[in-house]
Design an enzyme around this catalytic site. Structure first.
Site, PDB file in Angstrom:
ATOM      1  CB  SER A   1      13.434   6.790-114.081  1.00 27.69           C
ATOM      2  OG  SER A   1      13.347   7.756-113.056  1.00 27.69           O
TER       3      SER A   1
HETATM    4  N1  SAH Z   1      12.512   6.817-108.495  1.00 27.77           N
HETATM    5  C1  SAH Z   1      11.224   7.015-109.112  1.00 27.77           C
HETATM    6  C2  SAH Z   1      11.223   8.236-110.017  1.00 27.77           C
HETATM    7  C3  SAH Z   1      10.033   9.091-109.743  1.00 27.77           C
HETATM    8  S1  SAH Z   1      10.007  10.701-110.442  1.00 27.77           S
HETATM    9  C4  SAH Z   1      10.750   5.765-109.828  1.00 27.77           C
HETATM   10  O1  SAH Z   1      11.495   4.764-109.872  1.00 27.77           O
HETATM   11  O2  SAH Z   1       9.633   5.747-110.305  1.00 27.77           O
HETATM   12  C5  SAH Z   1      10.613  11.700-109.125  1.00 27.77           C
HETATM   13  C6  SAH Z   1       9.845  11.702-107.833  1.00 27.77           C
HETATM   14  O3  SAH Z   1      10.519  12.622-106.964  1.00 27.77           O
HETATM   15  C7  SAH Z   1       8.396  12.193-107.917  1.00 27.77           C
HETATM   16  O4  SAH Z   1       7.546  11.236-107.379  1.00 27.77           O
HETATM   17  C8  SAH Z   1       8.387  13.480-107.066  1.00 27.77           C
HETATM   18  O5  SAH Z   1       7.190  13.688-106.360  1.00 27.77           O
HETATM   19  C9  SAH Z   1       9.575  13.224-106.132  1.00 27.77           C
HETATM   20  N2  SAH Z   1      10.185  14.409-105.513  1.00 27.77           N
HETATM   21  C10 SAH Z   1      10.415  15.630-106.050  1.00 27.77           C
HETATM   22  N3  SAH Z   1      11.018  16.434-105.151  1.00 27.77           N
HETATM   23  C11 SAH Z   1      11.190  15.703-104.024  1.00 27.77           C
HETATM   24  C12 SAH Z   1      11.744  15.975-102.722  1.00 27.77           C
HETATM   25  N4  SAH Z   1      12.259  17.165-102.393  1.00 27.77           N
HETATM   26  N5  SAH Z   1      11.749  14.975-101.810  1.00 27.77           N
HETATM   27  C13 SAH Z   1      11.224  13.753-102.100  1.00 27.77           C
HETATM   28  N6  SAH Z   1      10.682  13.448-103.293  1.00 27.77           N
HETATM   29  C14 SAH Z   1      10.658  14.405-104.240  1.00 27.77           C
END
Ligand code: SAH
Length: 212
Positions: free
Chosen positions: A59
């Site tokens: 993000s």
């Molecule tokens: N907090 C992260 C943002 C990553 S983007 C950071 O600081 O980098 C969002 C992430 O959510 C992705 O890695 C994706 O695989 C995950 N995601 C999507 N749906 C999900 C679910 N139902 N449970 C857990 N993770 C999920």
């Protein structure tokens, strides 16, 4: 490394309205370049989201700061993150002294980030699986932060929130979402604040978007 760039980023976020000094301090300390692929390192301190592989992103720093500040957590609070991704958001929460629980559904990302946490000495309780059902064993949480965009607010997050706790979750379509800041006043009583115009990758799972 990149100390100057990190402090410039802190200044930029503060100019953009982030005023929680604990959040700004954590952004000044966590080495974001260690959470992005090597080829992206020179962009690590720009205020932009970056690709981390498998169609996922780390993000934007402003978004991380804004969501973290919206949780209004006290030190040592228990916080659940859905979507571990690169681990950067979890690292910020850890640096601020929180007890962090984080769930990731993408196995390669989960594995990579778990190893990174070990390597950097970041103590986060990680779990591989569908975060849209929460993490009942450790509930209730003082804060729940969902870092992927959801079509609705899954009821389970409201249930797993402690009284006085806050949930931040982007809700909308797959392209753009409104950030919902939900405060649990008492058992069945919630207040909701809307902040428009965010853009997250989709939350995929039983209570999220229903596809691969
Ligand atoms: N907090 C992260 C943002 C990553 S983007 C950071 O600081 O980098 C969002 C992430 O959510 C992705 O890695 C994706 O695989 C995950 N995601 C999507 N749906 C999900 C679910 N139902 N449970 C857990 N993770 C999920």
């Amino acid at each position: 490394m990149y100390e100057r760039e990190r402090l410039d980023l802190v200044d930029k976020l503060s100019e953009r309205g982030i005023d929680d000094i604990y959040v700004l301090k954590a952004i000044g300390e966590v080495e974001r370049h260690k959470f992005v692929p090597k080829a992206m390192r020179h962009h690590a301190y720009n205020d932009v989201a970056l690709p981390i592989g498998y169609s996922q992103t780390i993000s934007q720093p402003y978004t991380v700061a804004f969501m973290t500040q919206s949780l209004k957590l006290k030190p040592n609070a228990k916080v659940l993150e859905i979507g571990t991704g690169s681990g950067y958001q979890a690292a910020i929460l850890f640096k601020m002294g929180m007890q962090v629980f984080s769930i990731e559904r993408q196995f390669e990302i989960y594995n990579h980030t778990r190893k990174l946490f070990d390597h950097l000495g970041i103590r986060v309780n990680t779990k591989y699986g569908d975060g849209t059902i929460g993490w009942d064993e450790y509930a209730p949480f003082d804060g729940i932060i969902v870092t992927a965009g959801s079509p609705t607010i899954p009821q389970v997050f409201k249930t797993q929130l402690a009284a006085g706790g806050r949930l931040v979750i982007p809700v909308g379509d797959k392209v753009s979402q409104t950030l919902k800041i939900v405060t649990k006043i008492e058992d069945q009583e919630f207040s909701v604040q809307d902040v428009p115009e965010f853009s997250f990758v989709p939350l995929i799972g039983r209570e999220g978007w229903n596809q691969k």
